[in-house]
Design a protein around this motif. Structure first.
Motif, PDB file in Angstrom:
ATOM      1  N   ILE A   1       0.852  -1.184   0.000  1.00 46.79           N
ATOM      2  CA  ILE A   1       0.000   0.000   0.000  1.00 46.79           C
ATOM      3  C   ILE A   1       0.891   1.238   0.000  1.00 46.79           C
ATOM      4  O   ILE A   1       1.913   1.278   0.675  1.00 46.79           O
ATOM      5  CB  ILE A   1      -0.938   0.017   1.218  1.00 46.79           C
ATOM      6  CG1 ILE A   1      -0.147  -0.353   2.487  1.00 46.79           C
ATOM      7  CG2 ILE A   1      -2.089  -0.927   1.027  1.00 46.79           C
ATOM      8  CD1 ILE A   1      -0.917  -0.163   3.758  1.00 46.79           C
ATOM      9  N   PRO A   2       0.544   2.242  -0.784  1.00 42.56           N
ATOM     10  CA  PRO A   2       1.357   3.461  -0.842  1.00 42.56           C
ATOM     11  C   PRO A   2       1.308   4.195   0.494  1.00 42.56           C
ATOM     12  O   PRO A   2       0.261   4.219   1.140  1.00 42.56           O
ATOM     13  CB  PRO A   2       0.682   4.304  -1.931  1.00 42.56           C
ATOM     14  CG  PRO A   2      -0.425   3.498  -2.495  1.00 42.56           C
ATOM     15  CD  PRO A   2      -0.665   2.331  -1.603  1.00 42.56           C
ATOM     16  N   VAL A   3       2.437   4.783   0.875  1.00 48.40           N
ATOM     17  CA  VAL A   3       2.485   5.545   2.123  1.00 48.40           C
ATOM     18  C   VAL A   3       1.534   6.733   2.017  1.00 48.40           C
ATOM     19  O   VAL A   3       1.520   7.433   1.007  1.00 48.40           O
ATOM     20  CB  VAL A   3       3.926   6.048   2.384  1.00 48.40           C
ATOM     21  CG1 VAL A   3       3.957   6.905   3.644  1.00 48.40           C
ATOM     22  CG2 VAL A   3       4.874   4.876   2.500  1.00 48.40           C
ATOM     23  N   GLY A   4       0.735   6.930   3.070  1.00 52.40           N
ATOM     24  CA  GLY A   4      -0.218   8.037   3.041  1.00 52.40           C
ATOM     25  C   GLY A   4      -1.517   7.686   2.340  1.00 52.40           C
ATOM     26  O   GLY A   4      -2.412   8.518   2.249  1.00 52.40           O
ATOM     27  N   GLY A   5      -1.606   6.456   1.818  1.00 55.64           N
ATOM     28  CA  GLY A   5      -2.822   6.045   1.124  1.00 55.64           C
ATOM     29  C   GLY A   5      -3.888   5.572   2.103  1.00 55.64           C
ATOM     30  O   GLY A   5      -3.662   5.542   3.311  1.00 55.64           O
ATOM     31  N   HIS A   6      -5.055   5.253   1.579  1.00 53.96           N
ATOM     32  CA  HIS A   6      -6.123   4.731   2.418  1.00 53.96           C
ATOM     33  C   HIS A   6      -6.359   3.277   2.049  1.00 53.96           C
ATOM     34  O   HIS A   6      -6.477   2.953   0.872  1.00 53.96           O
ATOM     35  CB  HIS A   6      -7.410   5.524   2.197  1.00 53.96           C
ATOM     36  CG  HIS A   6      -7.352   6.912   2.745  1.00 53.96           C
ATOM     37  ND1 HIS A   6      -7.830   7.245   3.981  1.00 53.96           N
ATOM     38  CD2 HIS A   6      -6.820   8.040   2.232  1.00 53.96           C
ATOM     39  CE1 HIS A   6      -7.626   8.527   4.195  1.00 53.96           C
ATOM     40  NE2 HIS A   6      -7.006   9.035   3.139  1.00 53.96           N
ATOM     41  N   LEU A   7      -6.468   2.417   3.057  1.00 54.10           N
ATOM     42  CA  LEU A   7      -6.722   1.001   2.806  1.00 54.10           C
ATOM     43  C   LEU A   7      -7.956   0.801   1.953  1.00 54.10           C
ATOM     44  O   LEU A   7      -7.978  -0.014   1.044  1.00 54.10           O
ATOM     45  CB  LEU A   7      -6.918   0.267   4.124  1.00 54.10           C
ATOM     46  CG  LEU A   7      -5.666  -0.328   4.765  1.00 54.10           C
ATOM     47  CD1 LEU A   7      -6.086  -1.246   5.891  1.00 54.10           C
ATOM     48  CD2 LEU A   7      -4.832  -1.083   3.747  1.00 54.10           C
ATOM     49  N   GLU A   8      -8.996   1.579   2.244  1.00 56.87           N
ATOM     50  CA  GLU A   8     -10.265   1.348   1.547  1.00 56.87           C
ATOM     51  C   GLU A   8     -10.178   1.645   0.058  1.00 56.87           C
ATOM     52  O   GLU A   8     -10.978   1.166  -0.730  1.00 56.87           O
ATOM     53  CB  GLU A   8     -11.402   2.149   2.191  1.00 56.87           C
ATOM     54  CG  GLU A   8     -11.196   3.630   2.171  1.00 56.87           C
ATOM     55  CD  GLU A   8     -12.458   4.378   2.635  1.00 56.87           C
ATOM     56  OE1 GLU A   8     -13.552   3.930   2.285  1.00 56.87           O
ATOM     57  OE2 GLU A   8     -12.317   5.387   3.348  1.00 56.87           O
ATOM     58  N   PHE A   9      -9.186   2.465  -0.334  1.00 66.80           N
ATOM     59  CA  PHE A   9      -9.053   2.787  -1.755  1.00 66.80           C
ATOM     60  C   PHE A   9      -8.051   1.885  -2.467  1.00 66.80           C
ATOM     61  O   PHE A   9      -7.873   1.979  -3.676  1.00 66.80           O
ATOM     62  CB  PHE A   9      -8.646   4.250  -1.943  1.00 66.80           C
ATOM     63  CG  PHE A   9      -9.654   5.212  -1.387  1.00 66.80           C
ATOM     64  CD1 PHE A   9     -11.007   5.030  -1.675  1.00 66.80           C
ATOM     65  CD2 PHE A   9      -9.266   6.263  -0.595  1.00 66.80           C
ATOM     66  CE1 PHE A   9     -11.950   5.909  -1.169  1.00 66.80           C
ATOM     67  CE2 PHE A   9     -10.216   7.147  -0.080  1.00 66.80           C
ATOM     68  CZ  PHE A   9     -11.553   6.966  -0.366  1.00 66.80           C
ATOM     69  N   ALA A  10      -7.342   1.040  -1.698  1.00 65.71           N
ATOM     70  CA  ALA A  10      -6.347   0.165  -2.322  1.00 65.71           C
ATOM     71  C   ALA A  10      -7.063  -0.922  -3.125  1.00 65.71           C
ATOM     72  O   ALA A  10      -8.088  -1.464  -2.691  1.00 65.71           O
ATOM     73  CB  ALA A  10      -5.461  -0.465  -1.254  1.00 65.71           C
ATOM     74  N   ASP A  11      -6.533  -1.241  -4.303  1.00 69.83           N
ATOM     75  CA  ASP A  11      -7.173  -2.282  -5.108  1.00 69.83           C
ATOM     76  C   ASP A  11      -6.813  -3.663  -4.556  1.00 69.83           C
ATOM     77  O   ASP A  11      -5.884  -3.807  -3.750  1.00 69.83           O
ATOM     78  CB  ASP A  11      -6.752  -2.165  -6.566  1.00 69.83           C
ATOM     79  CG  ASP A  11      -5.269  -2.301  -6.729  1.00 69.83           C
ATOM     80  OD1 ASP A  11      -4.816  -3.262  -7.355  1.00 69.83           O
ATOM     81  OD2 ASP A  11      -4.533  -1.432  -6.193  1.00 69.83           O
ATOM     82  N   ASP A  12      -7.562  -4.678  -4.996  1.00 67.87           N
ATOM     83  CA  ASP A  12      -7.397  -6.033  -4.463  1.00 67.87           C
ATOM     84  C   ASP A  12      -5.977  -6.555  -4.653  1.00 67.87           C
ATOM     85  O   ASP A  12      -5.378  -7.124  -3.738  1.00 67.87           O
ATOM     86  CB  ASP A  12      -8.363  -6.997  -5.164  1.00 67.87           C
ATOM     87  CG  ASP A  12      -9.800  -6.605  -4.904  1.00 67.87           C
ATOM     88  OD1 ASP A  12     -10.010  -5.696  -4.077  1.00 67.87           O
ATOM     89  OD2 ASP A  12     -10.693  -7.206  -5.518  1.00 67.87           O
ATOM     90  N   ALA A  13      -5.437  -6.367  -5.858  1.00 63.86           N
ATOM     91  CA  ALA A  13      -4.107  -6.902  -6.166  1.00 63.86           C
ATOM     92  C   ALA A  13      -3.052  -6.299  -5.241  1.00 63.86           C
ATOM     93  O   ALA A  13      -2.187  -6.997  -4.721  1.00 63.86           O
ATOM     94  CB  ALA A  13      -3.761  -6.630  -7.621  1.00 63.86           C
ATOM     95  N   THR A  14      -3.166  -4.979  -5.011  1.00 60.39           N
ATOM     96  CA  THR A  14      -2.193  -4.307  -4.152  1.00 60.39           C
ATOM     97  C   THR A  14      -2.310  -4.809  -2.716  1.00 60.39           C
ATOM     98  O   THR A  14      -1.306  -5.091  -2.051  1.00 60.39           O
ATOM     99  CB  THR A  14      -2.420  -2.778  -4.191  1.00 60.39           C
ATOM    100  OG1 THR A  14      -2.278  -2.345  -5.541  1.00 60.39           O
ATOM    101  CG2 THR A  14      -1.424  -2.047  -3.315  1.00 60.39           C
ATOM    102  N   LEU A  15      -3.563  -4.950  -2.242  1.00 60.05           N
ATOM    103  CA  LEU A  15      -3.770  -5.414  -0.877  1.00 60.05           C
ATOM    104  C   LEU A  15      -3.236  -6.833  -0.699  1.00 60.05           C
ATOM    105  O   LEU A  15      -2.619  -7.158   0.326  1.00 60.05           O
ATOM    106  CB  LEU A  15      -5.262  -5.380  -0.529  1.00 60.05           C
ATOM    107  CG  LEU A  15      -5.728  -4.099   0.164  1.00 60.05           C
ATOM    108  CD1 LEU A  15      -7.208  -4.196   0.483  1.00 60.05           C
ATOM    109  CD2 LEU A  15      -4.932  -3.853   1.443  1.00 60.05           C
TER     110      LEU A  15
END
Lengths: 199, 199
Positions: free
Chosen positions: B175-189
């Motif tokens: 996950i990108p620093v400063g990002g939000h978990l809820e906006f992370a896509d499935d592949a990234t998570l």
């Protein structure tokens, strides 16, 4: 440390100095130009200097020209008795596209704006008065933008023109063609009602 | 009839040929340049040709340089034993900004893309192999973009490097620093979970 070689940084800065071009876009444009074949990059650089060197103002209407009279002033087909006054050469283009107007133009190169220290002497108002003073003009159409500064400029010039006894008109206000009534602002709707015509 | 003098039309066309610049923007930029003082317009034109003339590729890492070795390859402070492979000179800048990497770079100038007819011979892969073949390299970090083409390129190069016995690594996913978990896509998570570390 420097990320890019100095000449590239310089080119990025040049692009970034253009209006509406941010840092990322400037980088993208500079890289694009760097990737062009030499002759295409040369053509770009030449186009800048060629335009700077050759484009001047028409001695009559102050529109842009590549030397001598502009296309409209040089054309014998255009009605000399009507002058359409606009703020910017781009407005000439907009009106020409409508193919409705057959007269001549006068380009003010700006509008009156006390906020930005633009007074009558900073605009091509004197040259307009001289044209009208020579005579042979029936109508002057004020086609400045429909905002406060455009209005004020149109009003100011119409007063100056009064002693010459020419007809001074203003572009009609109303709802834009193809627009939606529900999205029209109150002022526009009011003007559209005021200016209603019989069918 | 023509709306603008030919040299101005030409300048508008030049700007319109740049990526991401539409007709209206091109007009705005051309008018801006036309309004610049002569020396500033000259500086712009010169910056284009100066960049074209002087910016070349570093003979070692193929990054952009104003002649000779690039800043990173010329610096004795940079670790020669680690090479970070990127697709584009702009990626070098991005990594330099993080101030985390102290090794050297290798710029591929693209990624493998059969769709766009880009094969291994169109990229700076041979020059990378030559650098590694000389020896003295401990690790090659594949820092191509985390998309299909970037992945394929990283995988392709890692296979070519296998015979040399150097360590080949890939940038971490997560996950990108400063990002939000809820906006992370499935592949990234999924990748972020796979690559989880003990605190």
């Amino acid at each position: 440390m420097e990320y890019f070689p100095a000449p590239l940084e310089k080119l990025v800065e040049q692009f970034a100095s253009l209006p509406g071009i941010g840092g990322k876009s400037a980088q993208r444009l500079a890289f694009h130009v760097l990737g062009l074949p030499l002759e295409e990059a040369q053509a770009f650089a030449d186009a800048i200097m060629e335009a700077k060197r050759t484009v001047t103002l028409c001695p009559v209407c102050r529109n842009l020209t590549a030397g001598g009279l502009c296309g409209v002033c040089a054309s014998p087909k255009r009605d000399e008795r009507t002058i359409c006054v606009v703020a910017d050469p781009r407005d000439v283009m907009a009106i020409e596209r409508s193919r409705e107007f057959t007269g001549r133009y006068h380009v003010l190169h700006g509008v009156l704006s006390p906020m930005h220290h633009v007074g009558p002497d900073d605009l091509e108002i004197k040259s307009l008065m001289e044209r009208v003073a020579v005579g042979g003009i029936d109508e002057v159409i004020m086609a400045t933008n429909p905002n406060t500064e455009g209005e004020a400029t149109a009003l100011y010039i119409s007063r100056l023109l009064k002693p010459f006894g020419v007809k001074v008109t203003r572009l009609a206000y109303g709802i834009p063609v193809g627009g939606h009534l529900e999205f029209a602002d109150d002022a526009t709707l009011m003007r559209a009602l005021e200016g209603r015509r019989e069918l």
